[in-house]
Design an enzyme around this catalytic site. Structure first.
Site, PDB file in Angstrom:
ATOM      1  N   GLY A  23       0.592  -1.389   0.160  1.00  0.00           N
ATOM      2  CA  GLY A  23      -0.142  -0.048   0.060  1.00  0.00           C
ATOM      3  C   GLY A  23       0.907   1.182  -0.035  1.00  0.00           C
ATOM      4  O   GLY A  23       1.951   1.134  -0.319  1.00  0.00           O
TER       5      GLY A  23
ATOM      6  N   HIS B 226       2.229   4.584  -4.994  1.00  0.00           N
ATOM      7  CA  HIS B 226       2.723   5.500  -5.694  1.00  0.00           C
ATOM      8  C   HIS B 226       3.036   5.229  -7.214  1.00  0.00           C
ATOM      9  O   HIS B 226       2.518   3.900  -7.465  1.00  0.00           O
ATOM     10  CB  HIS B 226       4.026   6.089  -5.222  1.00  0.00           C
ATOM     11  CG  HIS B 226       5.003   5.016  -4.864  1.00  0.00           C
ATOM     12  ND1 HIS B 226       5.812   4.297  -6.198  1.00  0.00           N
ATOM     13  CD2 HIS B 226       5.631   4.419  -3.726  1.00  0.00           C
ATOM     14  CE1 HIS B 226       6.413   3.297  -5.526  1.00  0.00           C
ATOM     15  NE2 HIS B 226       6.451   3.279  -4.211  1.00  0.00           N
TER      16      HIS B 226
ATOM     17  N   HIS C 128       4.427   1.599  -8.149  1.00  0.00           N
ATOM     18  CA  HIS C 128       3.099   0.380  -7.968  1.00  0.00           C
ATOM     19  C   HIS C 128       2.327   0.459  -9.230  1.00  0.00           C
ATOM     20  O   HIS C 128       1.744  -0.389  -9.680  1.00  0.00           O
ATOM     21  CB  HIS C 128       2.269   0.832  -6.776  1.00  0.00           C
ATOM     22  CG  HIS C 128       2.945   0.552  -5.293  1.00  0.00           C
ATOM     23  ND1 HIS C 128       3.130   1.710  -4.515  1.00  0.00           N
ATOM     24  CD2 HIS C 128       3.553  -0.579  -4.734  1.00  0.00           C
ATOM     25  CE1 HIS C 128       3.967   1.252  -3.655  1.00  0.00           C
ATOM     26  NE2 HIS C 128       4.201   0.002  -3.664  1.00  0.00           N
TER      27      HIS C 128
ATOM     28  N   GLN D  55       7.743  -9.641   8.141  1.00  0.00           N
ATOM     29  CA  GLN D  55       8.818  -9.352   7.415  1.00  0.00           C
ATOM     30  C   GLN D  55       9.461  -8.195   7.994  1.00  0.00           C
ATOM     31  O   GLN D  55      10.591  -7.579   7.462  1.00  0.00           O
ATOM     32  CB  GLN D  55       8.695  -8.947   5.869  1.00  0.00           C
ATOM     33  CG  GLN D  55       7.852  -7.573   5.375  1.00  0.00           C
ATOM     34  CD  GLN D  55       7.244  -7.799   3.819  1.00  0.00           C
ATOM     35  OE1 GLN D  55       6.488  -8.421   3.473  1.00  0.00           O
ATOM     36  NE2 GLN D  55       8.007  -6.710   3.414  1.00  0.00           N
TER      37      GLN D  55
ATOM     38  N   GLY E 209       8.492  -5.499  -8.758  1.00  0.00           N
ATOM     39  CA  GLY E 209       9.482  -4.237  -9.307  1.00  0.00           C
ATOM     40  C   GLY E 209      10.672  -4.699  -9.036  1.00  0.00           C
ATOM     41  O   GLY E 209      11.161  -5.242  -8.140  1.00  0.00           O
TER      42      GLY E 209
ATOM     43  N   GLN F 141      14.456  -9.315  -3.617  1.00  0.00           N
ATOM     44  CA  GLN F 141      13.266  -9.777  -3.519  1.00  0.00           C
ATOM     45  C   GLN F 141      12.766 -10.640  -4.737  1.00  0.00           C
ATOM     46  O   GLN F 141      12.385 -11.593  -4.747  1.00  0.00           O
ATOM     47  CB  GLN F 141      12.391  -8.738  -2.715  1.00  0.00           C
ATOM     48  CG  GLN F 141      10.888  -9.030  -3.117  1.00  0.00           C
ATOM     49  CD  GLN F 141       9.710  -8.067  -2.360  1.00  0.00           C
ATOM     50  OE1 GLN F 141       9.993  -7.737  -1.358  1.00  0.00           O
ATOM     51  NE2 GLN F 141       9.081  -7.340  -3.389  1.00  0.00           N
TER      52      GLN F 141
ATOM     53  N   SER G   5       9.392   5.361  -3.490  1.00  0.00           N
ATOM     54  CA  SER G   5       9.388   4.243  -2.341  1.00  0.00           C
ATOM     55  C   SER G   5       8.360   4.836  -1.417  1.00  0.00           C
ATOM     56  O   SER G   5       8.487   6.169  -1.061  1.00  0.00           O
ATOM     57  CB  SER G   5      10.829   4.022  -1.812  1.00  0.00           C
ATOM     58  OG  SER G   5      10.662   3.389  -0.679  1.00  0.00           O
TER      59      SER G   5
ATOM     60  N   ARG H 123       8.584   4.309   1.470  1.00  0.00           N
ATOM     61  CA  ARG H 123       9.534   5.184   2.789  1.00  0.00           C
ATOM     62  C   ARG H 123      10.024   6.502   2.273  1.00  0.00           C
ATOM     63  O   ARG H 123      10.687   7.091   3.237  1.00  0.00           O
ATOM     64  CB  ARG H 123      10.587   4.260   2.758  1.00  0.00           C
ATOM     65  CG  ARG H 123      10.101   2.681   3.704  1.00  0.00           C
ATOM     66  CD  ARG H 123      11.083   2.041   4.201  1.00  0.00           C
ATOM     67  NE  ARG H 123      10.613   0.884   4.875  1.00  0.00           N
ATOM     68  CZ  ARG H 123      10.484  -0.187   4.614  1.00  0.00           C
ATOM     69  NH1 ARG H 123      10.615  -0.723   3.310  1.00  0.00           N
ATOM     70  NH2 ARG H 123       9.965  -1.336   5.358  1.00  0.00           N
TER      71      ARG H 123
HETATM   72  P1  AMP Z   1       5.818  -2.398  -1.648  1.00  0.00           P
HETATM   73  O1  AMP Z   1       4.479  -1.927  -1.503  1.00  0.00           O
HETATM   74  O2  AMP Z   1       7.082  -1.358  -1.194  1.00  0.00           O
HETATM   75  O3  AMP Z   1       6.071  -3.741  -0.947  1.00  0.00           O
HETATM   76  O4  AMP Z   1       6.150  -2.779  -2.994  1.00  0.00           O
HETATM   77  C1  AMP Z   1       5.235  -3.421  -3.987  1.00  0.00           C
HETATM   78  C2  AMP Z   1       5.802  -3.886  -5.252  1.00  0.00           C
HETATM   79  O5  AMP Z   1       6.010  -2.646  -5.743  1.00  0.00           O
HETATM   80  C3  AMP Z   1       7.191  -4.531  -5.200  1.00  0.00           C
HETATM   81  O6  AMP Z   1       7.432  -5.568  -6.219  1.00  0.00           O
HETATM   82  C4  AMP Z   1       8.107  -3.379  -5.395  1.00  0.00           C
HETATM   83  O7  AMP Z   1       9.307  -4.031  -6.054  1.00  0.00           O
HETATM   84  C5  AMP Z   1       7.317  -2.647  -6.410  1.00  0.00           C
HETATM   85  N1  AMP Z   1       7.838  -1.202  -6.367  1.00  0.00           N
HETATM   86  C6  AMP Z   1       8.002  -0.426  -5.413  1.00  0.00           C
HETATM   87  N2  AMP Z   1       8.576   0.703  -5.622  1.00  0.00           N
HETATM   88  C7  AMP Z   1       8.855   0.836  -6.863  1.00  0.00           C
HETATM   89  C8  AMP Z   1       9.420   1.335  -8.098  1.00  0.00           C
HETATM   90  N3  AMP Z   1       9.987   2.749  -7.662  1.00  0.00           N
HETATM   91  N4  AMP Z   1       9.549   1.219  -9.352  1.00  0.00           N
HETATM   92  C9  AMP Z   1       9.323  -0.055  -9.517  1.00  0.00           C
HETATM   93  N5  AMP Z   1       8.582  -0.873  -8.879  1.00  0.00           N
HETATM   94  C10 AMP Z   1       8.503  -0.635  -7.277  1.00  0.00           C
END
Ligand code: AMP
Length: 282
Positions: free
Chosen positions: A31, A34, A37, A61, A147, A153, A185, A187
């Site tokens: 969630g 951005h 995602h 995690q 991503g 990962q 991100s 974060r």
């Molecule tokens: P997360 O919500 O951070 O767990 O990310 C969910 C998915 O989105 C994961 O497969 C991440 O690698 C991907 N993701 C997050 N940030 C980016 C980004 N800037 N570009 C491409 N994929 C992303």
């Protein structure tokens, strides 16, 4: 778009779509969505008839001193974005649904999860592999999109899917960056204005090292230079900067195959990661 919180309606929807012969894609997320995602959603839509996005902030995690408690949560805004993007369903289980009392199983991918982020975050990738195995089993997609931002990962999930004979295609999507080069991100929301501008040293440092190594520079000095540049810009510490085999994640001393430079560093209270391809001419 349907928002689904329980297994019964999820099963019903997935059975119906599979019964109609539809191709299903899953995009797992935590969630605070951005453009990174949403690029995964766009790719998933191009490859499948229907897209299911999961949002689950996976407690197993996160380490004991990590940011589980303050991880950004904005379900209403996320649901609106996904609805607009034409997603068929948002899979939104709560922690008790995902990990009911008595839950005792862990999926662990040996070796690939030990180094890099795994060294600084013990148990992190077991948590990731476990929840992704569960999500893939729950949704039964034909393909799932992840991503390249989280390169380690992605490599671990590819290995897991192969090892467990899950008949699911794993698609890697390129990193989406802000205009100045910082990888998007969830974060990044933690960064102050000052930290946000200093944070650029991570992608710049990694990319500079990648360019030098591609041009024939020795690996160790190029990686050291990147570390120094990142620290010099105001990062508190560098967890690692490493050149690795793009698939096995084995560290490389020379550029003798397709490789990736990966880095993780801490600025203020925020830990950022990034990576770039390093192309071997061989
Ligand atoms: P997360 O919500 O951070 O767990 O990310 C969910 C998915 O989105 C994961 O497969 C991440 O690698 C991907 N993701 C997050 N940030 C980016 C980004 N800037 N570009 C491409 N994929 C992303």
């Amino acid at each position: 778009m349907q928002t689904i919180r329980h297994f019964d309606p999820l099963k019903k929807m997935v059975n119906t779509l599979h019964g109609e012969g539809k191709r299903l894609a899953l995009v797992p997320t935590m969630g605070a969505l951005h453009a990174g995602h949403m690029a995964l959603v766009t790719q998933a839509k191009a490859l499948a008839d229907h897209v299911i996005v999961s949002i689950f902030v996976n407690p197993i995690q996160f380490g004991p001193n990590e940011d589980l408690g303050r991880y950004p949560r904005q379900e209403v805004q996320d649901a609106a974005l996904l609805n607009e993007a034409g997603v068929a369903a948002l899979w939104l289980p709560d922690v008790a649904t995902m990990y009911p009392q008595g839950f005792a199983t862990s999926v662990s991918v040996a070796r690939l999860g030990d180094g890099l982020c795994g060294a600084a975050r013990p148990g992190h990738f077991d948590g990731v592999a476990t929840v992704v195995a569960k999500l893939l089993t729950q949704v039964r997609p034909n393909l799932a999109v992840f991503g390249e931002k989280d390169w380690q990962q992605l490599a671990i999930i590819r290995r897991m899917v192969q090892d467990l004979n899950l008949d699911i295609e794993i698609v890697g999507a390129p990193i989406v960056r802000d205009g100045d080069g910082l990888a998007l991100s969830s974060r990044n929301a933690y960064l102050s204005a000052e930290e946000r501008s200093a944070a650029l040293a991570l992608p710049y440092g990694l990319q500079a090292a990648a360019t030098q190594i591609e041009a024939g520079a020795s690996v160790e000095p190029a990686l050291d230079q990147a570390k120094q540049a990142i620290l010099g810009a105001g990062f508190a510490s560098v967890d690692y900067v490493a050149l690795v085999d793009a698939a096995s994640l084995e560290p490389l001393q020379t550029l003798d195959r397709q490789a990736r430079i990966l880095g993780a560093a801490r600025i203020g209270t925020t830990r950022l990661i990034d990576n770039f391809p390093v192309r071997s001419k061989k």
